[in-house]
Design an enzyme around this catalytic site. Structure first.
Site, PDB file in Angstrom:
ATOM      1  CG  HIS A   9      39.953  44.153  38.557  1.00 33.90           C
ATOM      2  ND1 HIS A   9      39.799  42.703  39.055  1.00 33.90           N
ATOM      3  CD2 HIS A   9      40.033  44.764  39.569  1.00 33.90           C
ATOM      4  CE1 HIS A   9      39.697  42.894  40.204  1.00 33.90           C
ATOM      5  NE2 HIS A   9      39.930  44.052  40.859  1.00 33.90           N
ATOM      6  CG  ASP A  35      42.400  40.047  37.679  1.00 34.97           C
ATOM      7  OD1 ASP A  35      41.573  41.089  37.607  1.00 34.97           O
ATOM      8  OD2 ASP A  35      43.257  39.923  38.253  1.00 34.97           O
ATOM      9  CG  ASP A  79      38.208  42.887  44.445  1.00 34.06           C
ATOM     10  OD1 ASP A  79      38.520  43.598  43.493  1.00 34.06           O
ATOM     11  OD2 ASP A  79      38.977  42.420  45.138  1.00 34.06           O
ATOM     12  CD  GLU A 129      43.536  44.992  41.298  1.00 32.07           C
ATOM     13  OE1 GLU A 129      43.812  45.857  42.086  1.00 32.07           O
ATOM     14  OE2 GLU A 129      43.010  44.059  41.492  1.00 32.07           O
ATOM     15  CD  GLU A 130      42.224  40.888  42.753  1.00 36.75           C
ATOM     16  OE1 GLU A 130      42.802  41.279  43.709  1.00 36.75           O
ATOM     17  OE2 GLU A 130      40.857  41.432  43.013  1.00 36.75           O
ATOM     18  CG  ASP A 157      40.504  51.296  38.948  1.00 42.84           C
ATOM     19  OD1 ASP A 157      39.840  50.355  38.840  1.00 42.84           O
ATOM     20  OD2 ASP A 157      41.914  50.801  39.040  1.00 42.84           O
ATOM     21  CG  HIS A 195      40.574  39.752  48.127  1.00 41.74           C
ATOM     22  ND1 HIS A 195      41.937  40.202  48.001  1.00 41.74           N
ATOM     23  CD2 HIS A 195      40.015  40.482  47.318  1.00 41.74           C
ATOM     24  CE1 HIS A 195      42.160  40.926  47.167  1.00 41.74           C
ATOM     25  NE2 HIS A 195      41.123  41.099  46.366  1.00 41.74           N
TER      26      HIS A 195
END
Ligand SMILES: *[C@@H]1O[C@H](CO)[C@@H](O)[C@H](O)[C@H]1NC(C)=O
Ligand SMILES: *[C@@H]1O[C@H](CO)[C@@H](O)[C@H](O)[C@H]1NC(C)=O
Ligand SMILES: *[C@@H]1O[C@H](CO)[C@@H](O)[C@H](O)[C@H]1NC(C)=O
Ligand SMILES: [Zn+2]
Length: 507
Positions: A127, A129, A160, A194-195, A221, A467
């Protein structure tokens, strides 16, 4: 001989018999690991982490493609990021074999044409984002700087998962520049939200592919990683390939009573009744299901590599499942593998010091074990709360992801495993359960073979970077990421056939 003596003899013989089976199974348990020819930096087709490649990753980090909530992201940054990607990989974007589509305004779908129509396409996902950067201090480099320092690239998205986006594009660019003409068609799918659940990105991509009748052989993924020092009893690195995702269900519990003045209370208050309900939930956990789902495969894939005691237990789950269940339930991190978890996340009641609260509300967040249904989780709650005055409503839910095939029975899984072991020859591979969720929730209808794995290494300390503060990737890991995708593209560019292994010693 007395009957007591004879009984003792029988019991002794039975125990001996069990002991022999346990020992034989421990000694003969099959290995699931493979030893493909390792990737070597001296290989002609090795992709080195050159300055240009590292700078592209650094630059990717500088686009602040943050998702805040569904439908609220950073459109300008996404637009700039898309333009950057287009400019950074000229061979790929100029190739007559490659088509590029923008889906849902900001998500990307690439298709590389294959020459052999009998091969179902492969789909790699990631992804675009990232999660926001909180005010937390302690970043050793500006979070959107992409700064390179002490052998690492720092910044939001480095694990990520802009490393996966860039790693896949670098691998494909390299491959095409070497004159590669794929046999198997390849899709690259990059959602932009996605987030925040992927409702405007991956969902649109999933619908589009379904509409077009695209049925991938497999999907890979982002997901779990290569881990170090995480699995008890295993010294080597373990690459965890998630074959399912836990589901979730958030429930709201509420109690309403007649309010009134604090001077003349009833016997029970809304707060008291709800407290009892919450206590009942925490004292009577959802059932321990360890061993009934993919956690069992995880343990069995590693059995031959464990130290003696865990190996003995794992090779004999027919006997020791209750023991393993008990042991794993003792720690929160392993307990989460055993069952649907129950986390009471909010508890609100009361309006004034001297007024009886007319209502009390609690929010409970469950992460659902792959072998349980949402309905079963709710029924368990009702049973242990056992009080009709407590109302329960579902706020939000997602069923656990279907379990993808793994092990020697699945050629796609084995292609991923062998690609991992080419890049990480010192690493074991095992199928696992992802606790969180990915964009693949929107791809369930496309194929039953969905895997979630990111080809970088994480130590327990690194988990806080995910994160969190000081998200970073080592240069060496990024080099491995690019070469992993390159090897995978090569390994799946042929018919995938199941190679059956003999399983000795199955009871
Ligand atoms: C890589 O290849 C070189 C020469 O081909 C060899 O000497 C070296 O041992 C190899 N390294 C590994 C890790 O296999
Ligand atoms: C795409 O952008 C247009 C306008 O630029 C907007 O009307 C539309 O809602 C957007 N669609 C999505 C899926 O974000
Ligand atoms: C999958 O297909 C079912 C049945 O056609 C449909 O209801 C569902 O919305 C689809 N799921 C996704 C994620 O597209
Ligand atoms: Zn991610």
């Amino acid at each position: 001989m007395s009957t007591a003596q004879s009984l003792l003899q029988w019991v002794g013989a039975a125990l001996l018999c069990v002991a022999v089976i346990v020992v034989v199974r421990t000694a003969t348990f099959p290995s699931y690991q493979t030893r493909p020819p390792p990737c070597n930096a001296t290989d002609q087709d090795f992709i080195p982490a050159t300055r240009a490649r590292l700078d592209r990753l650094s630059q990717a980090v500088t686009f602040r493609t943050v998702s805040y909530e569904p439908g609220r992201g950073t459109p300008e940054e996404l637009r700039k990021f898309l333009a950057f990607l287009r400019a950074s990989f000229p061979a790929l974007h100029a190739s007559p074999l490659v088509t590029r589509e923008v889906v849902g305004n900001f998500s990307l779908l690439y298709r590389v044409q294959g020459s052999d129509r009998s091969l179902k396409p492969a789909l790699l996902a990631a992804h675009l984002d990232v999660v926001p950067v909180t005010e937390e201090p302690g970043w050793e480099a500006e979070p959107f700087s992409g700064q390179q320092k002490d052998g690492f690239v720092y910044g939001r998205g480095t694990i990520d998962c802009k490393h996966n986006v860039l790693g896949q594009l670098e691998a494909l660019e390299f491959h095409l520049n070497r004159g590669h003409r794929p046999r198997r068609a390849l899709y690259l799918a990059y959602g932009h939200d996605e987030e925040v659940s992927g409702h405007y990105g991956a969902r649109k991509i999933g619908e589009l592919l379904e509409e077009r009748g695209v049925k991938p052989e497999f999907i890979l993924d982002e997901g779990l990683t290569v881990t170090k020092g995480v699995v008890p009893g295993v010294g080597k690195k373990v690459a965890m390939v998630a074959i399912t995702e836990k589901g979730y269900v958030t429930v709201k519990l509420s109690v309403r009573v007649k309010g009134g003045h604090g001077s003349m209370p009833e016997k029970e208050s809304a707060i008291g009744i709800l407290s009892q309900a919450v206590t009942n939930l925490e004292r009577n956990l959802q059932p321990n299901l360890w061993g009934s789902g993919p956690e069992r495969d995880f343990a069995e894939h590693l059995a031959t590599e464990m130290s003696l005691l865990p190996r003995l237990l794992t090779a004999n789950l027919w006997l020791f499942t209750p023991v393993v269940r008990w042991v794993l339930a003792q720690k929160p991190s392993t307990n989460a593998l055993c069952r649907t978890t129950t986390a009471v996340t909010r508890f609100n009641a009361g309006i004034k010091d001297n007024v009886i609260a007319p209502e009390a509300v609690a929010i409970v967040n469950h992460r659902v074990h792959p072998k349980q249904t949402i309905q079963e989780v709710l029924e368990h709650n009702l049973k242990v709360i056992d009080d009709p005055r407590v109302k329960m409503e579902v706020v939000e839910s997602l069923v656990p992801a279907p379990v993808s095939p793994s092990g020697p029975e699945s050629a796609a899984y084995m292609a991923i495993q062998e690609s991992i072991q080419q890049i990480y020859p010192d690493s074991l591979v095992a199928p696992s359960v992802l606790m969180g969720n990915t964009d693949t929730r929107h791809y369930w209808n496309l194929t039953s073979a969905i895997y979630r794995f990111s080809p970088n290494v994480m130590t327990p300390e690194d988990l806080t970077r995910f994160h969190g503060v000081n998200e970073r990737i080592s240069v060496q890991d990024y080099e491995r990421v690019m070469n992993f995708y390159f090897h995978l593209m090569r390994n799946v560019d042929k018919p995938l056939v199941v190679r059956r292994h003999e399983h000795d010693g199955d009871l």
